[in-house]
Write a protein that holds these residues in place. Structure first.
Motif, mmCIF file in Angstrom:
data_model
loop_
_atom_site.group_PDB
_atom_site.id
_atom_site.type_symbol
_atom_site.label_atom_id
_atom_site.label_comp_id
_atom_site.label_asym_id
_atom_site.label_seq_id
_atom_site.Cartn_x
_atom_site.Cartn_y
_atom_site.Cartn_z
ATOM 1 N N ILE A 63 -21.205 76.027 132.563
ATOM 2 C CA ILE A 63 -21.691 75.612 131.254
ATOM 3 C C ILE A 63 -20.561 75.756 130.251
ATOM 4 O O ILE A 63 -19.997 76.836 130.078
ATOM 5 C CB ILE A 63 -22.900 76.475 130.826
ATOM 6 C CG1 ILE A 63 -24.071 76.255 131.795
ATOM 7 C CG2 ILE A 63 -23.323 76.153 129.398
ATOM 8 C CD1 ILE A 63 -25.248 77.176 131.543
ATOM 9 N N VAL A 88 -27.154 71.262 126.275
ATOM 10 C CA VAL A 88 -26.232 72.055 127.086
ATOM 11 C C VAL A 88 -25.330 71.100 127.844
ATOM 12 O O VAL A 88 -25.788 70.105 128.426
ATOM 13 C CB VAL A 88 -26.993 72.990 128.061
ATOM 14 C CG1 VAL A 88 -27.981 72.220 128.924
ATOM 15 C CG2 VAL A 88 -26.010 73.772 128.927
ATOM 16 N N ALA A 90 -22.558 70.830 130.898
ATOM 17 C CA ALA A 90 -22.140 71.569 132.092
ATOM 18 C C ALA A 90 -21.434 70.642 133.068
ATOM 19 O O ALA A 90 -21.563 69.411 132.985
ATOM 20 C CB ALA A 90 -23.350 72.221 132.759
ATOM 21 N N GLY A 99 -30.955 70.209 132.815
ATOM 22 C CA GLY A 99 -30.523 71.345 132.014
ATOM 23 C C GLY A 99 -31.712 72.013 131.370
ATOM 24 O O GLY A 99 -32.838 71.498 131.391
ATOM 25 N N ALA A 163 -28.334 75.035 133.980
ATOM 26 C CA ALA A 163 -27.920 73.704 134.421
ATOM 27 C C ALA A 163 -28.152 73.587 135.916
ATOM 28 O O ALA A 163 -27.903 74.538 136.666
ATOM 29 C CB ALA A 163 -26.455 73.449 134.094
#
Length: 287
Positions: A63, A88, A90, A99, A163
């Motif tokens: 992440i 998020v 990642a 996510g 994630a």
């Protein structure tokens, strides 16, 4: 993508309960369900789940970024629910397919939890940055008087981020980032008399208040520094005349000499629990 039955059920219950309870009565309501989903409940039991706080190992996604409300503080008033976007970003060699983000308040995610803001969606909406990286977005809705059932919840919250990679490996960190949730502030100003003779004294009054999530009203913010500022009619710039403090009801009152036509205003810099606010200018005609 995995279906988050637990998250959907809990967040749905929060929304229905908040809509069913008038904000003015929110202080009488019981504490909301503070159960939070685990990584397995979010992404499914088939996912290769790490420990609660993800460790940097090659097999798990990485992440790289979390954004809450576009990078701005989440500010909530007394009645209107506040809906905001979280995301998020990642990366993983097999790509990112889902996510997760929530916000929680307390000393520890397992014990001492006294607030939680869960996502509205069962799954995130992910957009690929490239073959290995994606940004996954969700929304969260905060209900004053229910999710935010006590004023001490204002301030810094922790952010859980997760994630899910294409190979079903996951990253999960209950302490990924922090975000601020604040009580909406209001500020008033009135400069009098209007008009006033040149060289005479004007009195500038006002009040600083902020949302009280426990009773659904705005109450005075006491003993807070507030700047009295002035702008000449011919200028575009305000200058600070003096700084005064609110009294025990949040009221403001001070005096100043009137020399030229112009605008008077109050400006509050804000605190960790309450956002900054500045009034519009109140024009005084000097004869």
């Amino acid at each position: 993508m995995r279906i988050r039955a637990t998250v959907a059920a809990v967040s749905g219950a929060l929304a229905l309960s908040a809509l069913a309870v008038p904000a003015a009565q929110a202080g009488d309501q019981e504490v909301p369900n503070l159960d939070r989903p685990t990584a397995a409940e979010v992404f499914g039991t088939g996912a290769k789940a790490p420990r609660a706080v993800a460790r940097a190992v090659a097999a798990t996604p990485v992440i790289s970024k979390v954004v809450i409300n576009g990078g701005k503080d989440v500010v909530v008033g007394t009645t209107a629910a506040k809906k905001f976007t979280v995301s998020v970003t990642a990366s993983h060699p097999s790509g990112i397919v889902d996510g997760y983000i929530d916000l929680w308040h307390g000393t520890n995610v397992d014990t001492g939890l006294d607030g939680v803001l869960l996502p509205n969606e069962d799954a995130a909406s992910c957009k690929n940055v490239n073959a290995t990286t994606a940004t996954c977005s969700m929304t969260i809705t905060a209900y004053p008087g229910y999710d935010l059932y006590k004023n001490t919840l204002a301030g810094t919250w922790k952010v859980t981020a997760g994630a899910l990679a294409g190979d079903q490996s996951i990253a999960w960190n209950d302490y990924q980032a922090t975000a601020r949730v604040q009580r909406l502030s209001k500020l008033t100003v009135n400069a009098a008399p209007e008009p006033v003779k040149k060289g005479k004294t004007i009195t500038v009054t006002g009040k600083l208040s902020r949302a009280n999530w426990e009773n659904g009203t705005y109450m005075g913010y006491t003993v807070q520094p507030v700047k009295l500022q002035f702008r000449k009619k011919t200028s575009n710039t305000y200058t600070t005349v003096k700084t005064i403090k609110t009294n025990n009801t949040g009221a403001l009152k001070t005096t100043s000499k009137a020399s030229v036509d112009g605008f008077w205003r109050y400006s509050f810099a804000g605190t960790s629990t309450t956002p900054a606010v500045t009034t519009a200018g109140d024009f005084v005609d000097v004869k």
